[in-house]
Design an enzyme around this catalytic site. Structure first.
Site, PDB file in Angstrom:
ATOM      1  CG  HIS A   1       0.515   1.031  -4.157  1.00  0.00           C
ATOM      2  ND1 HIS A   1       1.270   2.147  -4.439  1.00  0.00           N
ATOM      3  CD2 HIS A   1       1.177  -0.009  -4.709  1.00  0.00           C
ATOM      4  CE1 HIS A   1       2.333   1.793  -5.138  1.00  0.00           C
ATOM      5  NE2 HIS A   1       2.306   0.489  -5.313  1.00  0.00           N
TER       6      HIS A   1
ATOM      7  CG  ASP B   1       0.569   5.279  -3.121  1.00  0.00           C
ATOM      8  OD1 ASP B   1       0.319   4.534  -2.156  1.00  0.00           O
ATOM      9  OD2 ASP B   1       1.091   4.875  -4.186  1.00  0.00           O
TER      10      ASP B   1
ATOM     11  CD  GLN C   1       4.279  -5.609 -10.750  1.00  0.00           C
ATOM     12  OE1 GLN C   1       4.341  -5.805 -11.942  1.00  0.00           O
ATOM     13  NE2 GLN C   1       3.629  -6.410  -9.947  1.00  0.00           N
ATOM     14  N   GLY C   2       7.526  -3.274  -7.926  1.00  0.00           N
ATOM     15  CA  GLY C   2       8.390  -3.777  -6.852  1.00  0.00           C
ATOM     16  C   GLY C   2       9.238  -2.671  -6.227  1.00  0.00           C
ATOM     17  CG  ASP C   3      11.851  -0.283  -8.281  1.00  0.00           C
ATOM     18  OD1 ASP C   3      12.641  -0.969  -7.612  1.00  0.00           O
ATOM     19  OD2 ASP C   3      11.939  -0.165  -9.526  1.00  0.00           O
ATOM     20  CB  SER C   4       5.532   0.488  -5.197  1.00  0.00           C
ATOM     21  OG  SER C   4       5.023   0.788  -6.461  1.00  0.00           O
TER      22      SER C   4
END
Ligand code: 4AZ
Length: 269
Positions: A78, A124, A213-216
């Site tokens: 993603h 993912d 969010q942003g650590d993905s």
């Protein structure tokens, strides 16, 4: 009141406002330096040389990743789906996003798992091939049969530059935390549609420590191996809502040789 004094007052007011903003910013920076939200604390690149971040062409950090070879980065599908190599720079060796430490490497090729559609459906996982080798120690991938990594309660290290709270700001510095692996049966109670075959959950029952969010795309490390890829969850660090990670052991072969996977769609004679 004369024109001169009006100008002077205006200048004074502007200076005072600027000073107030400067104090506010300094305070915000000081708070971030001591950030302990979502259970994070400062992590050093020296301890985790394999952790990288993905930046836009303009240099904006939007995801994490892990070096698994000198020219290969594992991240989340993603984070990369629909993008071109020129849209992504891999930044390695840079703990502080505002520093020029380390290297930024261009991407040569983006592989996205061919069955990826959305995070809740799984798969993912994405592999970036870099245009040049990076001088940082990679993190080993788990073996396909390495189920022990996913034992409930096993300590997992999470790393990233993402948000420090569900409604917070991204971190300027690399942060880390440790969260236990959650039993598949427990995670299935947290999320209907949880797929234990291709996902793994980690987090404390009471919440408070989590990726956001942003650590993905960044790593979940268990026993020194890339056990998971930060993928999704409801909110961040909420009780009963652990983080969900891609179960990397399942994808060991396609990560090692992404071309193997595309053979599936090649008709055989
Ligand atoms: C995200 O939006 C995200 N709390 C990443 C991780 C988690 C939730 C959301 C897990 O990238």
């Amino acid at each position: 009141m004369g024109a001169t004094s009006r100008v002077t007052r205006l200048l004074l007011a502007t200076a005072l406002a600027a000073a107030a903003v400067a104090v506010g910013l300094t305070q915000a920076n000081a708070d971030q330096d001591n950030q302990r939200i979502v259970g994070g604390s400062r992590a050093s690149i020296a301890d985790h040389p394999y952790v990288v971040y993905l930046a836009t062409a303009e240099g904006f950090q939007f995801c994490g990743g892990t070096l698994v070879d000198d020219k290969k980065v594992v991240t989340a599908a993603h984070c990369t789906v629909g993008k071109q190599p020129a849209d992504i720079a891999v930044v390695a060796g840079r703990e502080d996003k505002e520093s020029g430490a380390g290297v930024s490497a261009p991407v040569q090729k983006i592989w996205v798992h061919p069955e990826y559609t959305n995070v809740r459906s799984g798969n993912d996982v994405s592999v970036l091939t870099l245009t040049k080798p990076l001088p940082y120690r990679p993190l080993p991938l788990p073996n396909k049969d390495e189920e022990g990594l996913y034992a409930a309660g096993a300590p997992g290290v999470i790393l990233g530059w993402g948000r420090v709270a569900a409604d917070g700001q991204p971190s300027r510095y690399l942060l880390q935390a440790t969260v236990p692996v959650v039993a598949d049966a427990d995670c299935a109670e947290s999320y209907t549609g949880y797929k234990p075959e291709t996902m793994v959950c980690a987090g404390l029952p009471e919440g408070g420590v989590d990726t956001c969010q942003g650590d993905s795309g960044g790593p979940l490390i268990v026993a020194g191996k890339l056990a998971g890829i930060t993928s999704w969850g409801e909110g961040c660090a909420a009780p009963g809502k652990p983080g969900v990670y891609t179960r990397v052991a399942v994808y060991r072969d396609v990560i090692e040789e992404p071309a193997l996977e595309s053979k599936v769609s090649v008709p055989t004679q």
